[in-house]
Enzyme design. Structure first.
Site, PDB file in Angstrom:
ATOM      1  N   ASP A  10      98.257  38.666  73.226  1.00  0.00           N
ATOM      2  CA  ASP A  10      97.465  37.779  74.094  1.00  0.00           C
ATOM      3  C   ASP A  10      97.864  36.313  73.845  1.00  0.00           C
ATOM      4  OD1 ASP A  10      96.370  37.697  71.514  1.00  0.00           O
ATOM      5  OD2 ASP A  10      94.311  37.416  72.237  1.00  0.00           O
ATOM      6  N   ASP A  15     100.567  34.492  68.568  1.00  0.00           N
ATOM      7  CA  ASP A  15     101.278  35.576  69.263  1.00  0.00           C
ATOM      8  C   ASP A  15     102.671  35.105  69.685  1.00  0.00           C
ATOM      9  OD1 ASP A  15      98.833  37.604  70.240  1.00  0.00           O
ATOM     10  OD2 ASP A  15      98.264  35.506  70.153  1.00  0.00           O
ATOM     11  N   ASN A  39      92.881  35.729  73.964  1.00  0.00           N
ATOM     12  CA  ASN A  39      92.811  34.279  73.775  1.00  0.00           C
ATOM     13  C   ASN A  39      92.530  33.556  75.093  1.00  0.00           C
ATOM     14  OD1 ASN A  39      93.221  34.186  70.986  1.00  0.00           O
ATOM     15  ND2 ASN A  39      95.437  34.436  71.241  1.00  0.00           N
ATOM     16  N   THR A 124      98.455  42.463  68.693  1.00  0.00           N
ATOM     17  CA  THR A 124      97.970  41.224  68.069  1.00  0.00           C
ATOM     18  C   THR A 124      96.904  40.560  68.935  1.00  0.00           C
ATOM     19  OG1 THR A 124      99.777  39.959  69.053  1.00  0.00           O
ATOM     20  CG2 THR A 124     100.132  40.809  66.822  1.00  0.00           C
ATOM     21  N   PHE A 165      88.098  37.825  65.677  1.00  0.00           N
ATOM     22  CA  PHE A 165      88.177  37.725  67.144  1.00  0.00           C
ATOM     23  C   PHE A 165      88.695  38.994  67.828  1.00  0.00           C
ATOM     24  CE2 PHE A 165      90.511  36.554  71.026  1.00  0.00           C
ATOM     25  CZ  PHE A 165      89.477  36.004  71.770  1.00  0.00           C
ATOM     26  N   ASN A 166      89.860  39.505  67.416  1.00  0.00           N
ATOM     27  CA  ASN A 166      90.473  40.631  68.142  1.00  0.00           C
ATOM     28  C   ASN A 166      89.571  41.863  68.128  1.00  0.00           C
ATOM     29  OD1 ASN A 166      92.749  39.142  68.739  1.00  0.00           O
ATOM     30  ND2 ASN A 166      93.919  39.905  66.978  1.00  0.00           N
ATOM     31  N   HIS A 239      98.300  33.860  62.083  1.00  0.00           N
ATOM     32  CA  HIS A 239      97.900  35.258  61.880  1.00  0.00           C
ATOM     33  C   HIS A 239      98.945  36.289  62.309  1.00  0.00           C
ATOM     34  CE1 HIS A 239      93.725  33.594  61.832  1.00  0.00           C
ATOM     35  NE2 HIS A 239      94.058  32.971  62.947  1.00  0.00           N
ATOM     36  N   ASP A 240      99.284  36.247  63.612  1.00  0.00           N
ATOM     37  CA  ASP A 240      99.944  37.410  64.228  1.00  0.00           C
ATOM     38  C   ASP A 240     101.344  37.729  63.696  1.00  0.00           C
ATOM     39  OD1 ASP A 240      97.664  37.749  65.715  1.00  0.00           O
ATOM     40  OD2 ASP A 240      98.458  36.784  67.515  1.00  0.00           O
TER      41      ASP A 240
HETATM   42  C1  BDR Z   1      93.392  36.446  66.138  1.00  0.00           C
HETATM   43  O1  BDR Z   1      92.662  35.907  67.240  1.00  0.00           O
HETATM   44  C2  BDR Z   1      93.499  35.155  68.070  1.00  0.00           C
HETATM   45  O2  BDR Z   1      92.918  33.940  68.375  1.00  0.00           O
HETATM   46  C3  BDR Z   1      94.822  35.012  67.369  1.00  0.00           C
HETATM   47  O3  BDR Z   1      95.884  35.048  68.304  1.00  0.00           O
HETATM   48  C4  BDR Z   1      94.861  36.185  66.427  1.00  0.00           C
HETATM   49  O4  BDR Z   1      95.421  37.330  67.039  1.00  0.00           O
HETATM   50  C5  BDR Z   1      92.870  35.822  64.867  1.00  0.00           C
HETATM   51  O5  BDR Z   1      91.511  36.093  64.725  1.00  0.00           O
HETATM   52 CA    CA Z   2      96.601  37.161  69.133  1.00  0.00          CA
END
Ligand code: BDR
Ligand code: CA
Length: 314
Positions: A10, A15, A39, A124, A165-166, A239-240
């Site tokens: 996303d 990403d 996102n 991701t 979040f994911n 993160h990703d």
């Molecule tokens: C995740 O949430 C998104 O905002 C980032 O791309 C990552 O995949 C982190 O919590």
């Molecule tokens: Ca992401």
């Protein structure tokens, strides 16, 4: 031999770097990119995947748009972190990389069934596409080598105090993935908050001096400014790309086997990953969970990817 991979994402700043890393590194055979609402709306995340590939000269990798909302409940986006476009910061040119006419589920299905070897899925974003794929085409399961995902946490949330979040965007989809019986590696916030894009990291990327390096520096700059303002961190957690970095260099992460349950009903904890690190529930582990990160090796991979893609364009 290179690991065949499909990115389900996303984009999203982090990403975007995962796309760059997967496309640049010879240990990865990037077969396809599918997008999902997360996102930002799926229209925006799909446009962003095409923008990133265009900016980096990544051609011949099909990109298909996926689900525009979670399996249940309303769609939510992360404009406070990724901006209104989902990839605020750089000024991107109109993409020249095309959109595949198939939807994401069809592209995933076709690629999994036609590739000669089992393929690694790297989600991701919210897990909506992957869950919908397993529901619609259960026969693809045996074509999936493993799932290496960014999501969840052993110890904290970023969207609610408990939920990352994911996973929070689509807990039912995440639950389906963790209970699928497929080999799952979970790379959560407890790991990704170890790789912060601090000013010295951004300077190292910008010093590469190519047009792509400038775009990457602008992405990291925007992303880090948002994390500084919203969370008070010294830089954005990237993160990703820990997912693909782990596939390239399995020693880069320390992982433990653990049972992961997704909280679906908690009044304050919906979307939390409940990770049984100390084996107190007696449930069989269903995932590898990342706990340790070799931070220097990670940034070497990221700068190496930006260097190699930038050099290919000049
Ligand atoms: C995740 O949430 C998104 O905002 C980032 O791309 C990552 O995949 C982190 O919590
Ligand atoms: Ca992401």
């Amino acid at each position: 031999m290179a690991t065949p991979v499909i990115l389900d994402c996303d984009p999203g700043h982090d990403d975007a770097f995962n796309i760059l890393l997967a496309a640049a590194h010879p240990a990865i055979d990037l077969l396809a990119i599918t997008t999902v609402a997360g996102n930002q709306t799926v229209a925006k995340t799909t446009l962003n995947a095409r923008r990133v590939c265009t900016a980096a000269g990544i051609e011949g990798v099909p990109i298909a748009a996926g689900r525009d909302r979670p399996l249940h409940g309303p769609v939510r986006v992360a404009a406070s972190i990724h901006g209104e476009s989902g990839l605020d910061g750089p000024g991107f040119a109109d993409p020249t990389v095309p959109l595949d006419p198939r939807d994401a589920l069809t592209l995933l299905h076709d690629t999994l069934l036609t590739h000669p070897e089992p393929v690694t899925l790297v989600p991701t974003g919210p897990l909506t596409n992957i869950a919908a794929l397993l529901l619609a085409y259960p026969e693809v399961k045996e074509r999936i080598a493993r799932i290496v995902l960014m999501g969840g946490s052993t110890d904290r949330g970023n969207t609610t105090p408990a939920a990352e979040f994911n996973i929070h965007c689509d807990p039912e989809a995440a639950d389906l993935v963790f209970t699928s019986g497929l080999p799952v590696t979970m790379i959560g916030l407890n790991a990704s908050h170890q790789v912060l894009a601090t000013p010295d990291v951004i300077a190292r990327v910008e010093a590469l001096g190519t047009p792509l390096a400038r775009v990457c520096g602008e992405m990291l700059g925007f992303f880090s400014d948002r994390y500084r303002e919203v969370f008070g961190l010294p830089g954005a957690p990237l993160h990703d790309p820990l997912t693909v970095a782990h596939l390239i260099d399995p020693e880069l992460l320390g992982c433990v086997r653990a049972h992961v349950a997704v909280e679906l009903h908690g009044r304050h904890t919906r979307g939390a990953t409940v990770v049984d690190l100390h084996r107190v529930t007696g449930q069989e582990p269903n995932a590898e969970v990342a706990t340790e990160v070799d931070v220097d090796r990670f940034w070497d991979l990221i700068t190496g990817a930006v260097r190699s893609l930038g050099d290919r364009q000049s």
